[in-house]
Design a protein around this motif. Structure first.
Motif, PDB file in Angstrom:
ATOM      1  N   VAL A 142     -57.801  25.495   1.330  1.00 38.54           N
ATOM      2  CA  VAL A 142     -56.509  26.036   0.872  1.00 38.54           C
ATOM      3  C   VAL A 142     -56.355  27.476   1.363  1.00 38.54           C
ATOM      4  CG1 VAL A 142     -55.071  26.549  -1.131  1.00 38.54           C
ATOM      5  CG2 VAL A 142     -56.557  24.539  -1.151  1.00 38.54           C
ATOM      6  N   HIS A 145     -55.588  27.395   4.943  1.00 36.34           N
ATOM      7  CA  HIS A 145     -54.209  26.937   5.147  1.00 36.34           C
ATOM      8  C   HIS A 145     -53.243  28.117   5.040  1.00 36.34           C
ATOM      9  CE1 HIS A 145     -50.666  24.336   5.001  1.00 36.34           C
ATOM     10  NE2 HIS A 145     -50.262  25.035   3.953  1.00 36.34           N
ATOM     11  N   GLY A 146     -53.465  28.966   4.044  1.00 34.51           N
ATOM     12  CA  GLY A 146     -52.612  30.147   3.888  1.00 34.51           C
ATOM     13  C   GLY A 146     -52.705  31.087   5.079  1.00 34.51           C
ATOM     14  N   THR A 149     -51.090  29.237   8.405  1.00 33.39           N
ATOM     15  CA  THR A 149     -49.636  29.048   8.395  1.00 33.39           C
ATOM     16  C   THR A 149     -48.874  30.358   8.472  1.00 33.39           C
ATOM     17  OG1 THR A 149     -49.738  28.928   5.958  1.00 33.39           O
ATOM     18  CG2 THR A 149     -49.664  26.839   7.178  1.00 33.39           C
ATOM     19  N   THR A 214     -53.229  24.015   9.355  1.00 31.85           N
ATOM     20  CA  THR A 214     -51.789  24.144   9.089  1.00 31.85           C
ATOM     21  C   THR A 214     -51.221  22.868   8.467  1.00 31.85           C
ATOM     22  OG1 THR A 214     -51.140  23.374  11.308  1.00 31.85           O
ATOM     23  CG2 THR A 214     -51.526  25.743  11.031  1.00 31.85           C
ATOM     24  N   THR A 216     -50.182  20.086   5.941  1.00 33.18           N
ATOM     25  CA  THR A 216     -49.799  20.218   4.525  1.00 33.18           C
ATOM     26  C   THR A 216     -50.846  19.622   3.583  1.00 33.18           C
ATOM     27  OG1 THR A 216     -48.505  18.169   4.742  1.00 33.18           O
ATOM     28  CG2 THR A 216     -47.331  20.259   5.013  1.00 33.18           C
ATOM     29  N   GLN A 217     -51.754  18.798   4.107  1.00 28.82           N
ATOM     30  CA  GLN A 217     -52.833  18.245   3.270  1.00 28.82           C
ATOM     31  C   GLN A 217     -53.729  19.340   2.704  1.00 28.82           C
ATOM     32  OE1 GLN A 217     -54.671  14.301   4.577  1.00 28.82           O
ATOM     33  NE2 GLN A 217     -53.952  15.140   6.534  1.00 28.82           N
ATOM     34  N   GLN A 219     -52.722  22.176   1.552  1.00 27.51           N
ATOM     35  CA  GLN A 219     -51.989  23.015   0.607  1.00 27.51           C
ATOM     36  C   GLN A 219     -52.607  22.996  -0.788  1.00 27.51           C
ATOM     37  OE1 GLN A 219     -47.936  21.552   0.931  1.00 27.51           O
ATOM     38  NE2 GLN A 219     -47.322  23.359   2.093  1.00 27.51           N
ATOM     39  N   VAL A 220     -53.243  21.882  -1.141  1.00 29.19           N
ATOM     40  CA  VAL A 220     -53.808  21.736  -2.476  1.00 29.19           C
ATOM     41  C   VAL A 220     -55.283  21.347  -2.348  1.00 29.19           C
ATOM     42  CG1 VAL A 220     -51.634  21.105  -3.569  1.00 29.19           C
ATOM     43  CG2 VAL A 220     -53.053  19.326  -2.562  1.00 29.19           C
TER      44      VAL A 220
END
Length: 228
Positions: A142, A145-146, A149, A214, A216-217, A219-220
């Protein structure tokens, strides 16, 4: 005790043993750390679950904190600090090497500085946050990912990744020369080709790993995905 004109700076800059230790630590274990990082992050291309499984496997190793401190961070600190000193003292050697090798020499110093700054920042954003309890190991995906992106951070990470990979691969050329493994011009030429091919392959794998974050999987957390 022997005193040398020029003080500790002279001794450090000209010591055969300091330079040999610096060269050796650049390959073992710092090079191992880079490759381990590559393989771990490449698991992100297979999805969050595969990445978290790899993270958990690493953290399940016995005495992992001691191994990180003794086997990674202290050698990395020595290699970085002494490398910065060498970079400050370095001069191109046009008498012994041609234009190409002097360009590579200059890039080795520049990428060394960039790599030092990048690793320090990446360590702060990830490993240190885990140590402070701000991020759980299984939530590093996560966090990445931040980072991935964010266009600015993505660009900074690409620069840092490419710099670190070049510094390692070009450093292998120097390592093989300084340790008497590739002694002739032909051997050194083939060595340049081999390590530059490795540089391209590793850079592509690293960038693919960064791009994977990047998705979306990521994201959490994996646990939250499993709960749906």
């Amino acid at each position: 005790m022997k005193f040398v004109e020029g003080g500790i700076g002279y001794i450090m800059g000209n010591s055969y043993y300091f330079r040999k230790i610096h060269s050796l630590l650049g390959v073992i274990p710092v090079g191992f750390f880079l490759i381990e990082h590559l393989l771990t992050n490449y698991e992100a291309t297979k999805g969050p679950e595969a990445f978290v499984d790899q993270i958990n496997w690493l953290n399940g190793l016995p005495l992992v904190l001691l191994m990180e401190i003794v086997g990674i961070w202290l050698p990395l600190l020595y290699h970085a600090v002494y490398g910065l000193y060498v970079a400050y003292q370095a001069r191109n050697n046009v008498s012994n090497y041609g234009y190409f090798r002097n360009v590579m020499f200059m890039l080795q110093r520049v990428t060394g500085v960039i790599t030092f700054l990048f690793v320090a920042w990446h360590f702060f954003e990830t490993r240190l946050q885990v140590a402070f309890g701000n991020v759980a190991h299984e939530n590093l995906g996560v966090t990445m990912h931040g980072i991935a992106t964010n266009p600015v951070m993505f660009t900074i990470y690409v620069i840092g990744i490419v710099s670190a990979t070049f510094h390692f691969c070009n450093g292998l050329w120097s390592f093989f020369v300084s340790w008497g493994i590739t002694v002739g011009p032909r051997a050194q030429r083939y060595s340049s080709i081999i390590w530059m091919v490795l540089f391209v392959v590793m850079s592509i794998m690293f960038i693919m790993s960064l791009a994977a974050f990047t998705d979306t999987q990521f994201q959490v957390p994996v646990e939250a995905q499993a709960g749906h």
